[in-house]
Write an enzyme that holds these catalytic residues in place. Structure first.
Site, PDB file in Angstrom:
ATOM      1  N   ASP A 212       0.865  -1.183   0.000  1.00 28.88           N
ATOM      2  CA  ASP A 212       0.000   0.000   0.000  1.00 28.88           C
ATOM      3  C   ASP A 212       0.898   1.227   0.000  1.00 28.88           C
ATOM      4  OD1 ASP A 212      -2.246   1.861   0.645  1.00 28.88           O
ATOM      5  OD2 ASP A 212      -3.328   0.000   0.981  1.00 28.88           O
ATOM      6  N   HIS A 235       2.337   2.162  -3.159  1.00 29.89           N
ATOM      7  CA  HIS A 235       1.477   3.135  -3.825  1.00 29.89           C
ATOM      8  C   HIS A 235       2.045   4.542  -3.783  1.00 29.89           C
ATOM      9  CE1 HIS A 235      -2.321   0.421  -3.182  1.00 29.89           C
ATOM     10  NE2 HIS A 235      -1.373  -0.155  -3.908  1.00 29.89           N
TER      11      HIS A 235
END
Length: 338
Positions: A212, A235
């Protein structure tokens, strides 16, 4: 008139200096076999160190120490340092911690330092559960500081956390340096470092590989400095998410490298009414993507010395409902509307 000379000879026997006290968790019952629950021994060490008016060190020797959910709470009389040469291990059954949301928490502490060590959240079982869309607990973050100040984390490695690896929530004056985060690139909700409601936080020399956001920035964060950050997979570095949240301001990213990440630095807002804002954010040598709501656009963004490359392909920038300024080298050309 006679003169009297007074001579005082200070020796080690006549002057006592208070040496820092060390509490070894093994001496208090911990076992580094990876199987014996050592939670109580760690709490004993904390209770003794926290109650001491002088500086104390809690020492964790080499080995694997199984810990269940544990809360270290203040206020302490003196400063406490964790010197960790071993590995702290979460239960292998993700259901034990999965509904608690937390594994290791420090609450209302001041002047706590952590040096070295490995946190093994053993989160792969929960990731697999979520991948099959069965009824799964949300998961537990590995390390969280709440309502605390003057915190230093140096040389810590966090691996395979069930969800967020390190959380800084409602804290002041926090330094994270030489932190390593590792998790599978497809592990859900495993943000490397999450900062929220905190001020004067510095993150330097961090290497983050996760599924993430490498660093996520929540509402109420001010004066956040990030420098020498290696991110990917992940991310990227992300700001903002929910509606009706506090603003974020004075966020700086300097000398960051993104490799195999979905984004560089991004600011997220939602196409719905919100009281949130982003002010005083800058990027250096990173790619920035701005995708903002027409009702709550992004403004005051500064791009300074941005050099984005994407292998042999042409780099591009993306701005929606965003304005600001750019100076120095900016490649590709700035998309910000001044």
């Amino acid at each position: 008139m006679s003169t009297m000379v007074l001579m005082i000879n200070l020796t080690s026997s006549s002057v006592a200096f208070a040496a820092p006290t060390t509490f070894n968790v093994v001496d208090l019952g911990a076992k580094g076999d990876g199987r014996t629950d050592s939670t109580r021994a760690f709490l004993r060490a904390w209770e003794s160190g926290c109650a001491s008016p002088s500086s104390t060190t809690i020492y964790v020797p080499q080995g694997r120490y199984l810990l269940n959910e544990v809360l270290f709470t203040g206020e302490c009389k003196g400063r406490v340092t964790f010197k960790i040469d071993g590995t702290l291990v979460a239960p292998s059954d993700y259901r034990i911690l999965g509904t608690s949301g937390k594994w290791i928490t420090f609450n209302k502490v001041q002047g706590v330092s952590i040096y070295g060590g490995i946190l093994d959240g053993q989160g792969a079982g929960l990731w697999a559960c979520k991948a099959t869309e069965r009824s799964c607990p949300f998961g537990a973050g590995s390390l969280e500081f709440t309502y605390s100040s003057e915190i230093t984390i140096t040389g810590l490695t966090s691996m395979n956390s069930q969800i967020f690896h390190i959380v800084i929530h409602d804290c002041k004056n926090v330094k994270l340096q030489q932190v390593q985060v590792t998790a599978s690139g497809n592990s859900p909700n495993t943000d490397g470092i999450h900062v929220q409601g905190s001020t004067d936080v510095t993150i330097t020399q961090a290497n983050i590989k996760t599924g993430d956001d490498c660093i996520s920035i929540g509402p109420g964060t001010t004066n956040l400095w990030m420098e020498n950050i290696n991110c990917g997979p992940g991310h990227g570095i992300s700001l903002g998410k929910a509606a009706n949240e506090q603003g974020v301001q004075n966020v700086t990213v300097k000398t960051a490298t993104f490799s195999g990440s979905q984004n560089g630095v991004r600011i997220k807002t939602w196409a719905r009414p919100s009281t949130g804002y982003v002010k005083g954010s800058s990027g250096s040598q990173v790619a920035m993507k701005f995708d903002c709501s027409p009702k709550t656009p992004c403004s005051g963004i500064v791009l300074n010395n941005v050099d984005l490359t994407y292998g042999s392909k042409s780099a591009s920038s993306s701005c929606i409902n965003a304005d600001g300024s750019a100076f120095g080298l900016v490649h590709p050309s700035s998309c910000l509307a001044a």
